[in-house]
Motif scaffolding. Structure first.
Motif, short mmCIF file in Angstrom:
data_model
loop_
_atom_site.label_atom_id
_atom_site.label_comp_id
_atom_site.label_asym_id
_atom_site.label_seq_id
_atom_site.Cartn_x
_atom_site.Cartn_y
_atom_site.Cartn_z
N ASN A 120 0.82 -1.21 0.00
CA ASN A 120 0.00 0.00 0.00
C ASN A 120 0.85 1.26 0.00
OD1 ASN A 120 -2.45 -1.43 -0.01
ND2 ASN A 120 -2.39 -1.68 2.21
N ASN A 121 2.00 1.23 0.70
CA ASN A 121 2.93 2.37 0.67
C ASN A 121 3.36 2.67 -0.76
OD1 ASN A 121 4.68 1.36 3.69
ND2 ASN A 121 2.92 2.71 3.46
N LYS A 124 -3.90 9.51 0.67
CA LYS A 124 -4.34 8.39 1.51
C LYS A 124 -5.18 7.46 0.65
CE LYS A 124 -4.44 7.18 6.02
NZ LYS A 124 -5.17 8.07 6.95
N HIS A 125 -4.81 6.19 0.61
CA HIS A 125 -5.53 5.20 -0.20
C HIS A 125 -5.66 5.66 -1.65
CE1 HIS A 125 -6.21 3.00 3.41
NE2 HIS A 125 -6.95 3.96 3.96
N ALA A 126 -4.57 6.17 -2.19
CA ALA A 126 -4.42 6.57 -3.60
C ALA A 126 -5.25 7.79 -3.98
CB ALA A 126 -4.75 5.40 -4.54
N ASN A 127 -5.92 8.43 -3.01
CA ASN A 127 -6.66 9.66 -3.27
C ASN A 127 -6.04 10.81 -2.49
OD1 ASN A 127 -8.98 9.28 -5.05
ND2 ASN A 127 -9.68 7.80 -3.52
N PRO A 128 -6.03 12.00 -3.04
CA PRO A 128 -5.49 13.14 -2.29
C PRO A 128 -6.42 13.60 -1.18
CG PRO A 128 -6.31 13.86 -4.43
CD PRO A 128 -6.42 12.37 -4.41
N CYS A 129 -5.86 13.77 0.03
CA CYS A 129 -6.64 14.43 1.08
C CYS A 129 -6.37 15.91 1.08
CB CYS A 129 -6.37 13.86 2.45
SG CYS A 129 -5.00 12.80 2.71
N GLY A 130 -5.29 16.34 0.42
CA GLY A 130 -5.02 17.76 0.29
C GLY A 130 -3.91 18.00 -0.71
N VAL A 131 -4.07 19.04 -1.52
CA VAL A 131 -3.05 19.43 -2.50
C VAL A 131 -2.99 20.96 -2.49
CG1 VAL A 131 -2.27 19.28 -4.90
CG2 VAL A 131 -3.69 17.46 -3.94
N ALA A 132 -1.78 21.50 -2.55
CA ALA A 132 -1.68 22.96 -2.53
C ALA A 132 -0.38 23.43 -3.16
CB ALA A 132 -1.77 23.48 -1.09
N ARG A 133 -0.44 24.64 -3.64
CA ARG A 133 0.75 25.38 -4.05
C ARG A 133 1.00 26.45 -2.98
NH1 ARG A 133 0.82 25.68 -10.55
NH2 ARG A 133 3.02 25.56 -10.06
N GLY A 134 2.22 26.97 -2.92
CA GLY A 134 2.52 27.98 -1.92
C GLY A 134 3.76 28.77 -2.28
N ASP A 158 -4.22 21.41 5.81
CA ASP A 158 -5.44 22.03 6.31
C ASP A 158 -6.68 21.69 5.50
OD1 ASP A 158 -4.19 23.16 8.46
OD2 ASP A 158 -3.97 25.16 7.58
N CYS A 159 -6.53 21.01 4.39
CA CYS A 159 -7.70 20.58 3.63
C CYS A 159 -8.44 19.47 4.35
CB CYS A 159 -7.30 20.12 2.23
SG CYS A 159 -8.66 19.51 1.22
N ASP A 160 -7.67 18.53 4.97
CA ASP A 160 -8.29 17.38 5.64
C ASP A 160 -7.27 16.80 6.62
OD1 ASP A 160 -9.59 15.11 6.47
OD2 ASP A 160 -10.03 14.35 4.46
N ARG A 161 -7.17 17.43 7.79
CA ARG A 161 -6.17 17.00 8.77
C ARG A 161 -6.41 15.58 9.27
NH1 ARG A 161 -4.69 22.02 12.83
NH2 ARG A 161 -3.75 23.40 11.24
N THR A 162 -7.65 15.18 9.36
CA THR A 162 -7.95 13.84 9.85
C THR A 162 -7.40 12.78 8.91
OG1 THR A 162 -9.96 14.63 10.94
CG2 THR A 162 -9.80 12.26 10.50
N SER A 163 -7.67 12.92 7.63
CA SER A 163 -7.21 11.93 6.65
C SER A 163 -5.71 11.98 6.45
CB SER A 163 -7.92 12.14 5.32
OG SER A 163 -9.32 11.98 5.45
N PHE A 173 -3.42 12.12 8.58
CA PHE A 173 -2.71 11.32 9.57
C PHE A 173 -2.39 9.94 8.98
CE2 PHE A 173 -2.42 8.38 13.13
CZ PHE A 173 -1.60 9.06 14.01
N GLY A 174 -1.12 9.59 8.98
CA GLY A 174 -0.70 8.31 8.40
C GLY A 174 -0.67 8.31 6.88
N GLY A 175 -0.61 9.50 6.29
CA GLY A 175 -0.65 9.60 4.83
C GLY A 175 0.72 9.64 4.19
N ILE A 176 0.73 9.89 2.90
CA ILE A 176 1.94 10.01 2.08
C ILE A 176 2.08 11.46 1.65
CG2 ILE A 176 3.17 9.16 0.05
CD1 ILE A 176 2.43 6.91 1.96
N VAL A 177 3.25 12.04 1.85
CA VAL A 177 3.51 13.42 1.46
C VAL A 177 4.45 13.44 0.27
CG1 VAL A 177 4.51 15.63 2.15
CG2 VAL A 177 3.14 14.31 3.78
N ALA A 178 4.05 14.10 -0.80
CA ALA A 178 4.88 14.25 -1.99
C ALA A 178 5.13 15.73 -2.24
CB ALA A 178 4.22 13.61 -3.21
#
Length: 529
Positions: A253-254, A280-290, A302-307, A309-314
């Motif tokens: 899954n990783n 998380k589970h191949a779907n984005p819980c948050g995406v942003a530019r800055g 800040d889009c979905d702090r709950t999801s 947790f335990g996610g993948i950051v790219a």
């Protein structure tokens, strides 16, 4: 079949000379007679080893620019003869054919030749003929012959011979044979797929897929499923070529989620600013530019702090210390980026279970490639979705046109929607997602879920209103009815991007006008199942 078979005579013919001299010297020290061809023979002689040319054995010189050198009964008879069959032994004696107990061959570098963009004729010249023929012969006769096609098998071969006084066991030879057939199968697959591309055959009669084992995994999606990770050999920045600097071994899954995250964040050109995707589970819980990676990460989080947790950051730029410090404030499974500075790596070192992967760049998300999916009874093959749109591709279909800022957010949301499971709905504002609805059977449900997530984050962050108010919304496919569109409007969305193409487009456009929405059509959809 005989179990232990001594190795007395070996034929070595390799394009990759890595480890060749050490192997040849170790074999010679055991009294193994060495046969060889061309450059391999020259390399062994230069190292002071006694080598007999195959041309001396066959009585024929290499000819036709090396195309014909090992295709001869003196070679193939030595590989194919059954040592326990009296008629085979008699034929060997009659014709002076010497047994070959070990074949070491790695093939012409066809895949590498194609990968560097060589012209058609050069690719053709790098199709090996004699090598695969010898490999298949030796593998078929694995009851008596060892066949080695990978440099990484040199040491196991020598260890096997050391353990058995110069002989090898049947089980060892069987494993070598299996690998040998896999190698020739992969080689032929590379040739046939390349030719299909050269001939512009979108659907050739036969399609073969091959991969090389990168990692045996603890289990698959679930603990009762066995799994492994195979790479396709393309020298492309990706999960397949990434370097892992720390953390536990990647799971099935990783790997799946990290690949999805990196392909998404690569949509955003690092020259145009930092971007972050949390998956998380191949779907984005948050995406942003800055303005910085830290800003992008915080906005994505800040889009979905709950999801998250335990996610993948790219990340689309090398990881820095400030962003690394922020990421470590919550549990994160994997971080992948095109590099990381020393300070960031030092910060991560304190989080031993956090996996850090780096690559030499970002995936080229515009490069044509094939996508494969197994289904019972077959396999689905399609072009990878590399579709993109620009401002010039958009068609304003409502009375009100989006503002310049809304146009930027619409294109951003549309890019994210391409990487969200259908039905996909994305609310975005200020270059960041504020609500994501994924994988629902109803587009209305995805719209409601995304809006609800935005409201949940407003409450968690102590905001006075939902960040969906004043946002834009992207739909990966057309709205078949006005209901989904009006649900987005009720959530506060003020501009919409969607493919168009519904039988009820006029009805949906009229509903958008009545609700005061601006809407644009892309003429392209992004289903992702």
């Amino acid at each position: 079949m005989t179990d232990l078979v001594p190795v007395r005579r070996a034929l070595l013919s390799v394009s990759d000379k890595t480890g060749l001299i050490d192997l040849g010297r170790a074999l010679a020290e055991r009294g193994v007679e060495l046969l060889s061809t061309g450059g391999t023979a020259a390399a062994l002689r230069d190292a002071g080893l006694d080598v007999r040319d195959v041309s001396e054995v066959t009585g024929f010189p290499e000819m036709m620019d090396g195309r014909v050198k090992t295709l001869h009964p003196m070679v193939h008879g030595g590989l194919l003869a059954l040592r326990d069959d009296p008629s085979h032994v008699a034929a060997m004696d009659e014709h002076g054919i010497g047994a070959i107990d070990l074949l070491v061959v790695n093939l012409y570098p066809f895949e590498q030749t194609v990968a560097r963009g060589a012209l058609y004729d050069e690719c053709i010249e790098n199709i090996d003929i004699g090598g695969p023929a010898m490999i298949r012969a030796a593998a078929k006769n694995h009851g008596f012959v060892n066949v080695v096609v990978d440099v990484e098998d040199y040491e196991p071969l020598l260890a096997e011979m050391a353990a058995n006084d110069g002989a090898t066991s049947l089980n060892f030879r069987r494993r070598l044979a299996q690998n040998a057939y896999a190698r020739t199968g992969a080689y032929d697959a590379a040739v046939s797929n390349w030719m299909a591309g050269a001939l512009e055959l979108a659907a050739p009669r036969r399609r073969v897929v091959a991969g090389e084992l990168s990692q045996t995994l603890r289990y698959g999606e679930n603990p009762h499923q066995s799994a492994a990770f195979y790479v396709d050999g393309r020298d492309r920045p990706s999960i397949g070529t990434a370097r892992q600097h720390q953390g536990k071994e990647l799971s099935y899954n990783n790997i799946n989620d990290t690949a999805a995250a990196y392909e998404l964040v690569a949509e955003f050109d690092p020259a145009e600013g930092p971007a972050c995707a949390i998956i998380k589970h191949a779907n984005p819980c948050g995406v942003a530019r800055g303005d910085s990676l830290l800003d992008a990460y915080r906005a994505a989080y800040d889009c979905d702090r709950t999801s998250a947790f335990g996610g993948i950051v790219a990340l689309n730029q090398p990881l820095d210390a400030a962003t690394a410090e922020e990421i470590t404030q919550i549990f994160t499974e994997v971080v992948i980026a095109p590099g990381a500075d020393a300070d960031a790596m030092e910060i991560f070192a304190a989080k031993k279970n956090l996996r850090l992967l780096t690559t030499d760049g970002l995936p080229d998300v515009t490069a044509a490639a094939l996508s494969f999916r197994d289904v019972p009874g077959g396999m689905l093959v399609q072009d990878r979705d590399v579709g993109r749109i620009t401002l010039d591709d958009l068609k304003v279909v409502t009375k009100r046109a989006p503002t310049e800022e809304q146009m930027r957010d619409l294109l951003f949301a549309w890019t994210v929607a391409k990487h969200v499971k259908s039905n996909a709905i994305i609310y975005a504002s200020g270059g960041a997602t504020v609500g994501v609805g994924a994988g629902q059977m109803s587009r209305v449900d995805s719209t409601r879920i995304a809006a609800r997530k935005a409201q949940d984050m407003a409450e968690a962050l102590g905001l006075s209103k939902s960040p969906a108010e004043g946002s834009v919304v992207a739909s990966d496919a057309f709205f078949p009815f006005p209901d989904g569109l009006l649900t987005a409007a009720d959530a506060g969305a003020r501009a919409v991007i969607q493919p168009g193409g519904s039988m009820r487009d006029d009805e949906v456009i009229a509903a958008a006008d009545k609700a005061g929405l601006a809407m644009v059509f892309t003429g392209m959809r992004h289903f992702r199942h």
